[in-house]
Design an enzyme around this catalytic site. Structure first.
Site, mmCIF file in Angstrom:
data_model
loop_
_atom_site.group_PDB
_atom_site.id
_atom_site.type_symbol
_atom_site.label_atom_id
_atom_site.label_comp_id
_atom_site.label_asym_id
_atom_site.label_seq_id
_atom_site.Cartn_x
_atom_site.Cartn_y
_atom_site.Cartn_z
ATOM 1 N N CYS A 70 -1.616 -4.804 8.843
ATOM 2 C CA CYS A 70 -2.338 -3.597 9.246
ATOM 3 C C CYS A 70 -2.643 -3.593 10.733
ATOM 4 C CB CYS A 70 -3.629 -3.463 8.448
ATOM 5 S SG CYS A 70 -4.628 -2.047 8.945
ATOM 6 N N CYS A 75 -0.873 -0.229 10.171
ATOM 7 C CA CYS A 75 -1.742 0.947 10.332
ATOM 8 C C CYS A 75 -2.158 1.200 11.773
ATOM 9 C CB CYS A 75 -3.012 0.780 9.488
ATOM 10 S SG CYS A 75 -2.766 0.034 7.877
ATOM 11 N N LYS A 78 0.809 1.874 14.363
ATOM 12 C CA LYS A 78 1.438 3.125 13.919
ATOM 13 C C LYS A 78 0.581 4.318 14.289
ATOM 14 C CE LYS A 78 0.345 4.553 10.031
ATOM 15 N NZ LYS A 78 0.056 4.504 8.577
ATOM 16 N N GLY A 173 0.062 -10.867 1.796
ATOM 17 C CA GLY A 173 0.579 -9.532 2.065
ATOM 18 C C GLY A 173 2.011 -9.312 1.624
ATOM 19 N N GLY A 207 14.759 6.543 3.913
ATOM 20 C CA GLY A 207 13.645 6.281 3.019
ATOM 21 C C GLY A 207 12.842 7.550 2.822
ATOM 22 N N TYR A 210 5.966 6.917 2.618
ATOM 23 C CA TYR A 210 5.093 7.300 3.726
ATOM 24 C C TYR A 210 5.525 6.670 5.043
ATOM 25 C CZ TYR A 210 2.619 2.800 3.372
ATOM 26 O OH TYR A 210 2.307 1.467 3.363
ATOM 27 N N ALA A 212 8.622 6.026 6.054
ATOM 28 C CA ALA A 212 9.760 6.801 6.538
ATOM 29 C C ALA A 212 9.309 8.125 7.141
ATOM 30 C CB ALA A 212 10.744 7.053 5.394
ATOM 31 N N GLU A 214 6.354 8.971 8.264
ATOM 32 C CA GLU A 214 5.546 8.770 9.464
ATOM 33 C C GLU A 214 6.396 8.453 10.686
ATOM 34 O OE1 GLU A 214 1.418 7.217 7.341
ATOM 35 O OE2 GLU A 214 2.922 5.754 7.974
ATOM 36 N N THR A 343 -4.825 -0.959 3.009
ATOM 37 C CA THR A 343 -5.756 -1.879 3.660
ATOM 38 C C THR A 343 -7.168 -1.807 3.074
ATOM 39 O OG1 THR A 343 -4.501 -1.922 5.711
ATOM 40 C CG2 THR A 343 -6.830 -2.482 5.863
ATOM 41 N N HIS A 469 -18.615 26.852 9.410
ATOM 42 C CA HIS A 469 -17.765 27.927 9.933
ATOM 43 C C HIS A 469 -17.819 27.968 11.458
ATOM 44 C CE1 HIS A 469 -15.588 31.696 9.766
ATOM 45 N NE2 HIS A 469 -16.436 32.183 10.675
ATOM 46 N N GLU A 474 -13.986 24.275 5.482
ATOM 47 C CA GLU A 474 -14.761 25.181 4.631
ATOM 48 C C GLU A 474 -13.919 25.792 3.519
ATOM 49 O OE1 GLU A 474 -16.184 28.882 6.380
ATOM 50 O OE2 GLU A 474 -14.692 28.683 7.985
#
Length: 496
Positions: A70, A75, A78, A173, A207, A210, A212, A214, A343, A469, A474
């Site tokens: 991570c 994470c 990235k 991991g 791929g 997620y 791929a 990202e 994570t 608002h 909302e």
């Protein structure tokens, strides 16, 4: 007073028995889950040791680093690149808000890369200090299990050191998986993608998960031509189908070339780059090919067969609801168990482990209503059940509420990209079982929605909440009209 430990279901231990071991707990792997478990166990006055491979941005079987995937190659770096990639579109949008922006936008990839490296080095140091401040002994080297209560650490100079421990925690991991095709050595994984010397002009990403999605968004946002190739009809298998369609449509609008229901068959090195051949007869030439085809648990070199620890077919360590393996002195948390590879989930598991073993509080991780995000551009974030899951699990009708709108910011910038929100509700109980959003700030908004779902919120409670608002958020409390009602046993439909 003797510390209390969970031992075969009994919370009892004497000081004399504890003194047989070098450590009360030895952790193999200093990523998010391992560090959390080590620190919290030490806070309960356990004597804790932890080992981790030497630091490097690109992992292998013999290099890694404190902080784990991570922090070093996941994470955090990235998200830094996602921020960098997002600015391109933001600068373009700024023109219609009165900002005089030069026609030519220059981008310095090496500067961003250095900033990313500086940040992961800083975090690597912070994690080391967290362990030190908690009184955890950190050892650098490769750890493996040589007995139910014995660990061997191979140090950088090749020296083997042996330690005994009342309990051993595996927190090693996972690592990126490479596709087995001719020319596979020409491709890179997400590890290398975060440390490329040069920004690719043309990237092929293979791929549909997620990672791929990202990286396709990152490369496109930074100006590269991107082809995203995936086997299924839509990317992000396992997510809500309607939201998968939204993500695919947004990627196309952003200029990513999609190749659904397509497989790679071969990579060939040429003078002009890497030739990519698909099973549909397509040929593409790119300077980078990224395999984002999943991750596999890091369990091969742990010597688990010596102590009979059970693995599943992917190599994941099998654990019970308390993170304990079939060997009573050996435990596992995080991606190495391949349960829910996030994570914050590893952190939760590490916390529950420490409470159970050393805190005198039997504690199970709760995997319900865990929110997550896909940091494509714009991002997708979800919590709870997808429409498909809700219908499958429902005893009665399911109500679906959706809102698709052009965000206020886009009305001035002129960007043609809608935000989509969705609530899935049990018709009988009025309980909200799932929420999804694809659009700017989706993860920030969904974190608050996750609290509501964790508390068992009903649609009536959403409706009675006053919105902020003007904001996109909302919309979650103003979706009054049912988009569709699916009877028990029915099939999900979309109205996009």
């Amino acid at each position: 007073m003797a510390r209390k430990m969970l031992d075969d279901g009994e919370l009892s231990q004497t000081n004399q028995e504890e003194s047989q071991y070098d450590f009360d707990l030895f952790v193999i792997g200093a990523g998010s889950g391992g560090v959390r478990a080590a620190r919290f166990s030490a806070n309960y006055r356990a004597k804790v040791g932890i080992c981790e491979l030497p630091f490097h941005p690109i992992s292998s079987e013999v290099i890694g680093g404190v902080g784990g995937t991570c922090v070093i190659r996941g994470c955090v770096p990235k998200k830094i690149l996602v921020y960098g990639a997002t600015f391109g579109g933001e600068i373009e949008d700024a023109r219609n808000y009165g900002w005089e922006v030069n026609e030519k936008l220059d981008f310095n990839w090496k500067k961003l890369l250095q900033k990313k490296t500086d940040e992961i080095m800083r975090l690597n140091g912070i994690y080391k200090r967290l362990l030190s401040n908690a009184g955890v002994k950190l050892l650098e080297g490769e750890g493996k299990i040589v007995g139910p209560n014995a660990v061997q650490v191979t140090q950088l100079d090749g020296t083997n050191m042996s330690y005994s421990a009342k309990h051993i925690l595996i927190a090693t991991g996972s690592r990126a998986h490479r596709l087995s095709i001719p020319g596979q050595e020409l491709a890179i994984t997400s590890d290398e993608a975060l440390s490329l010397d040069d920004l690719p002009k043309h990237a092929v990403v293979f791929g549909g998960g997620y990672i791929a999605v990202e990286f396709a968004s990152i490369c496109r946002g930074l100006g590269a031509t991107v082809d995203l190739i995936y086997r299924k009809e839509l990317p992000l298998r396992g997510f809500d189908d309607e939201m998968r369609e939204v993500v695919a449509r947004n990627m196309e609008v952003r200029g990513i070339n999609l190749h659904p229901q397509t497989n790679l068959t071969e990579l060939i090195k040429t003078d002009n780059g890497i030739k990519v051949i698909t099973d549909r007869g397509e040929e593409l030439v790119a300077d980078v090919v990224l395999f984002a085809t999943g991750r596999l648990p890091n369990s091969k070199r742990l010597n688990l067969e010596a102590v009979g620890v059970e693995l599943d077919k992917t190599g994941a360590v099998k654990v019970d609801e308390y993170s304990r393996t079939n060997n009573p002195s050996i435990w596992a948390v995080g991606d190495v168990t391949n349960q829910m590879n996030l994570t914050p989930v590893a952190l939760m598991e590490g916390t529950c482990f420490a409470k159970t073993l050393f805190g005198g509080e039997s504690s199970k991780p709760d995997y319900s209503n865990i929110p997550c995000a896909v940091f494509c551009i714009p991002p997708l974030s979800v919590v709870g059940l997808s429409e498909e899951q809700a219908i499958e699990q429902a005893n009665g009708d399911v109500l679906v509420f959706t809102s698709s709108f052009n965000p206020m910011k886009n009305t001035i910038s002129g960007r043609q990209e809608k935000t989509v929100m969705k609530l899935v509700v049990d018709a009988e109980t009025d309980k909200v079982h799932g929420a999804s959003m694809c659009g700017p700030d989706a993860p920030e908004i969904m974190q608050g929605i996750a609290v509501a779902l964790k508390c068992g919120a009903t649609k009536a409670q959403f409706d009675s909440t006053v919105g902020i608002h003007p904001s996109a958020a909302e919309e979650f409390v103003t979706m009054r009209s049912v988009s569709r009602r699916i009877t028990a046993g029915g099939k999900p439909k979309t109205n996009l």
